[in-house]
Design a protein around this motif. Structure first.
Motif, PDB file in Angstrom:
ATOM      1  N   ASP A 185       0.862  -1.075   0.017  1.00 62.11           N
ATOM      2  CA  ASP A 185       0.029   0.109  -0.027  1.00 62.11           C
ATOM      3  C   ASP A 185       0.751   1.244   0.015  1.00 62.11           C
ATOM      4  N   ILE A 186       1.155   1.716  -1.240  1.00 63.61           N
ATOM      5  CA  ILE A 186       2.303   2.914  -1.344  1.00 63.61           C
ATOM      6  C   ILE A 186       1.588   4.171  -0.916  1.00 63.61           C
ATOM      7  N   LYS A 187       0.222   4.016  -0.803  1.00 61.60           N
ATOM      8  CA  LYS A 187      -0.449   5.334  -0.387  1.00 61.60           C
ATOM      9  C   LYS A 187      -0.178   5.650   1.129  1.00 61.60           C
ATOM     10  N   ALA A 188       0.069   4.649   1.669  1.00 59.79           N
ATOM     11  CA  ALA A 188       0.386   4.714   3.156  1.00 59.79           C
ATOM     12  C   ALA A 188       1.674   5.262   3.569  1.00 59.79           C
ATOM     13  N   TRP A 189       2.633   5.233   2.689  1.00 59.91           N
ATOM     14  CA  TRP A 189       4.019   5.716   2.979  1.00 59.91           C
ATOM     15  C   TRP A 189       4.062   7.157   3.164  1.00 59.91           C
ATOM     16  N   ASP A 190       4.707   7.416   4.096  1.00 57.13           N
ATOM     17  CA  ASP A 190       5.030   8.805   4.415  1.00 57.13           C
ATOM     18  C   ASP A 190       6.524   9.297   3.578  1.00 57.13           C
ATOM     19  N   ALA A 191       6.729  10.617   3.978  1.00 57.06           N
ATOM     20  CA  ALA A 191       8.152  11.010   3.265  1.00 57.06           C
ATOM     21  C   ALA A 191       9.154  10.041   3.504  1.00 57.06           C
ATOM     22  N   SER A 192       9.299   9.796   4.609  1.00 60.35           N
ATOM     23  CA  SER A 192      10.521   9.222   5.236  1.00 60.35           C
ATOM     24  C   SER A 192      10.493   7.801   4.722  1.00 60.35           C
ATOM     25  N   ALA A 193       9.496   7.080   4.518  1.00 55.28           N
ATOM     26  CA  ALA A 193       9.220   5.915   4.300  1.00 55.28           C
ATOM     27  C   ALA A 193       9.587   5.899   2.600  1.00 55.28           C
ATOM     28  N   TRP A 194       8.875   6.790   1.906  1.00 56.51           N
ATOM     29  CA  TRP A 194       9.390   6.778   0.471  1.00 56.51           C
ATOM     30  C   TRP A 194      11.017   7.143   0.316  1.00 56.51           C
ATOM     31  N   ASN A 195      11.464   7.756   0.938  1.00 56.99           N
ATOM     32  CA  ASN A 195      13.037   8.035   0.910  1.00 56.99           C
ATOM     33  C   ASN A 195      13.764   6.813   1.058  1.00 56.99           C
ATOM     34  N   ILE A 196      13.167   6.015   1.961  1.00 53.40           N
ATOM     35  CA  ILE A 196      13.867   4.750   2.082  1.00 53.40           C
ATOM     36  C   ILE A 196      13.879   3.673   1.236  1.00 53.40           C
ATOM     37  N   VAL A 197      12.542   3.625   0.679  1.00 49.03           N
ATOM     38  CA  VAL A 197      12.193   2.442  -0.301  1.00 49.03           C
ATOM     39  C   VAL A 197      13.010   3.110  -1.728  1.00 49.03           C
ATOM     40  N   LEU A 198      12.971   4.183  -2.064  1.00 47.18           N
ATOM     41  CA  LEU A 198      13.535   4.761  -3.201  1.00 47.18           C
ATOM     42  C   LEU A 198      14.998   4.535  -3.217  1.00 47.18           C
ATOM     43  N   GLN A 199      15.729   4.465  -2.166  1.00 42.70           N
ATOM     44  CA  GLN A 199      17.132   4.110  -2.063  1.00 42.70           C
ATOM     45  C   GLN A 199      17.375   2.647  -2.703  1.00 42.70           C
ATOM     46  N   SER A 200      16.383   1.864  -2.483  1.00 41.96           N
ATOM     47  CA  SER A 200      16.636   0.392  -3.074  1.00 41.96           C
ATOM     48  C   SER A 200      15.855   0.364  -4.494  1.00 41.96           C
ATOM     49  N   ALA A 201      14.661   1.144  -4.720  1.00 40.79           N
ATOM     50  CA  ALA A 201      13.889   0.910  -5.945  1.00 40.79           C
ATOM     51  C   ALA A 201      13.573   2.192  -6.411  1.00 40.79           C
ATOM     52  N   PRO A 202      14.672   2.748  -7.089  1.00 37.57           N
ATOM     53  CA  PRO A 202      14.596   4.052  -7.676  1.00 37.57           C
ATOM     54  C   PRO A 202      13.364   4.170  -8.902  1.00 37.57           C
ATOM     55  N   TYR A 203      13.375   3.222  -9.266  1.00 36.60           N
ATOM     56  CA  TYR A 203      12.191   3.389 -10.760  1.00 36.60           C
ATOM     57  C   TYR A 203      10.989   3.651 -10.219  1.00 36.60           C
ATOM     58  N   LEU A 204      10.481   3.888  -8.681  1.00 32.01           N
ATOM     59  CA  LEU A 204       9.310   4.332  -8.163  1.00 32.01           C
ATOM     60  C   LEU A 204       9.348   5.755  -8.080  1.00 32.01           C
ATOM     61  N   PHE A 205      10.442   6.405  -8.375  1.00 30.34           N
ATOM     62  CA  PHE A 205      10.589   7.965  -8.096  1.00 30.34           C
ATOM     63  C   PHE A 205       9.342   8.799  -8.536  1.00 30.34           C
ATOM     64  N   GLN A 206       9.029   8.602  -9.945  1.00 27.93           N
ATOM     65  CA  GLN A 206       8.010   9.371 -10.577  1.00 27.93           C
ATOM     66  C   GLN A 206       6.806   9.213  -9.662  1.00 27.93           C
ATOM     67  N   GLU A 207       6.462   8.366  -8.922  1.00 25.84           N
ATOM     68  CA  GLU A 207       5.398   8.177  -8.139  1.00 25.84           C
ATOM     69  C   GLU A 207       5.324   8.681  -6.866  1.00 25.84           C
ATOM     70  N   CYS A 208       6.240   9.357  -6.438  1.00 25.18           N
ATOM     71  CA  CYS A 208       6.436   9.741  -4.908  1.00 25.18           C
ATOM     72  C   CYS A 208       5.984  11.000  -4.854  1.00 25.18           C
ATOM     73  N   PRO A 209       4.958  11.324  -4.070  1.00 21.02           N
ATOM     74  CA  PRO A 209       4.290  12.346  -4.197  1.00 21.02           C
ATOM     75  C   PRO A 209       4.837  13.544  -2.902  1.00 21.02           C
ATOM     76  N   CYS A 210       6.030  13.034  -2.309  1.00 21.02           N
ATOM     77  CA  CYS A 210       6.591  13.754  -1.135  1.00 21.02           C
ATOM     78  C   CYS A 210       8.014  14.241  -1.362  1.00 21.02           C
ATOM     79  N   VAL A 211       8.419  14.375  -2.584  1.00 17.17           N
ATOM     80  CA  VAL A 211       9.793  14.816  -2.742  1.00 17.17           C
ATOM     81  C   VAL A 211      10.008  15.997  -2.173  1.00 17.17           C
ATOM     82  N   SER A 212       9.109  16.927  -2.084  1.00 15.44           N
ATOM     83  CA  SER A 212       9.355  18.239  -1.631  1.00 15.44           C
ATOM     84  C   SER A 212       9.413  18.463  -0.268  1.00 15.44           C
ATOM     85  N   GLU A 213       9.063  17.140   0.556  1.00 20.49           N
ATOM     86  CA  GLU A 213       9.162  17.509   2.037  1.00 20.49           C
ATOM     87  C   GLU A 213      10.420  16.914   2.463  1.00 20.49           C
ATOM     88  N   TRP A 214      11.084  16.277   1.644  1.00 15.56           N
ATOM     89  CA  TRP A 214      12.734  15.751   2.236  1.00 15.56           C
ATOM     90  C   TRP A 214      13.477  16.910   2.607  1.00 15.56           C
TER      91      TRP A 214
END
Length: 357
Positions: A185-214
């Motif tokens: 459930d990627i909708k449940a990820w917060d900015a921190s979770a997204w950042n951690i996931v993208l470190q291993s799976a960068p292909y999801l970057f375009q779907e991340c809604p909280c880049v500006s929060e980092w």
């Protein structure tokens, strides 16, 4: 060579002191037998021969002729003839490693294992990967679902009872098996979770809604692992010296993104420790004469990038030649060195004597 049905195998019970020797001899005999059977004119397959050996072992076990053998010998017997299990008297003496070997090859022997809690986590994973049907034998809390899903998502995804994994675990899973995204459930990820996931799976970057929060430290951690995402970073000017040092120590190419009009001392120090990174500097005009002195005296790799030779004072030239005498041909102030300067230079680099006026 005698035909298969005419061969008689005799099983002898070795004395306790000679059991290991006999065991090794048996292994060698099996290897020799394999060579003989493979070259037999009767074209008997080695698999047929192994089946015949298993039948002989079963018959001997049924007759009680193997009951005195030690556990290490029974382990070999069971590996070759699992049907003899009903006559094995020493299952309780097998170690976890013995059971791993047995269960990976013969899952039907699971009914003889009395304690499935004796295995380590990696041993359980090894067994289940080889024999998925044994998954139900192990306590649920001892199964490493991350390891199973990473190595065989197709087999184990339908069996996974709980997909509530951490961001770090989802990163590992999505890196190994992108198809598992349907279970998270990627909708449940917060900015921190997204950042951690993208470190291993960068292909999801375009779907991340909280880049500006980092924050800058989160960008630093991400770019250390995924430097190809540097083009999306909008906070270069906010990175601290410590963050720049951490980032460039792993990804020197990102030095080209340094926005400072004058590179900090850290940047000069980094270039000194990593001269090959000079190729990624876009603008050299911001370096001071002292910066150039520090860099040039530590490495000749910076020579093609320097355009301020004529502006070095005499003291800088002496310091530079003391560390890098090869620059002597460039030096325009040789005649301005004192007698003491020359003595020190020639003492350190005798080859410079010929340049002494």
């Amino acid at each position: 060579m005698l035909k298969l049905q005419e061969v008689i195998m005799k099983i002898t019970i070795p004395s306790r002191e000679n059991q290991l020797i006999e065991l090794e001899n048996d292994r060698l005999k099996l290897q020799i037998d394999r060579e003989l059977w493979s070259s037999s004119a009767d074209q008997v397959s080695f698999e047929d021969y192994r089946n015949w050996r298993a039948q002989c072992l079963y018959a001997s076990a049924k007759q009680g002729r193997l009951k005195e053998l030690p556990p290490e010998v029974w382990l070999l017997i069971l590996l070759e003839a699992p049907r003899t299990a009903i006559y094995c008297p020493c299952f309780s003496e097998f170690s976890a490693l013995d059971w791993v070997e047995l269960l990976k090859r013969h899952p039907q022997l699971a009914e003889f294992c009395e304690d499935f809690t004796l295995f380590l986590c990696d041993q359980i994973t090894s067994i289940i990967l080889s024999q998925p049907k044994l998954l139900c034998c192990f306590p649920a809390e001892s199964v490493d679902w991350i390891a199973l899903l990473q190595q065989d998502a197709e087999t184990f995804a339908p069996r996974c009872p709980d997909w509530r994994f951490s961001a770090e675990e989802w990163g590992m899973l999505l890196k190994a098996s992108p198809q598992l995204r349907v279970y998270c459930d990627i909708k449940a990820w917060d900015a921190s979770a997204w950042n951690i996931v993208l470190q291993s799976a960068p292909y999801l970057f375009q779907e991340c809604p909280c880049v500006s929060e980092w924050r800058t430290w989160q960008w630093t951690e991400l770019l250390i692992r995924q430097p190809q995402l540097a083009a999306f970073c909008r906070c270069w000017k906010n990175l601290s010296i410590t963050e720049w040092a951490e980032l460039l120590s792993v990804q020197p190419r990102l030095i080209s993104y340094c926005p400072n009009p004058r590179p900090p001392a850290m940047l000069v120090g980094f270039l000194i420790s990593s001269p090959e990174s000079a190729a990624y500097i876009k603008d050299w005009s911001c370096f001071s004469l002292y910066d150039w002195l520090l860099m040039l005296r530590n490495s000749c790799d910076f020579e093609p990038h320097c355009n301020c030779w004529e502006r070095f004072p005499v003291s800088y030239w002496w310091n530079l030649l003391f560390h890098q005498p090869d620059y002597i041909e460039r030096c325009p102030v040789i005649n301005q060195f004192s007698e003491e300067d020359w003595q020190l230079l020639c003492r350190k680099h005798p080859l410079l004597k010929k340049y002494r006026p």
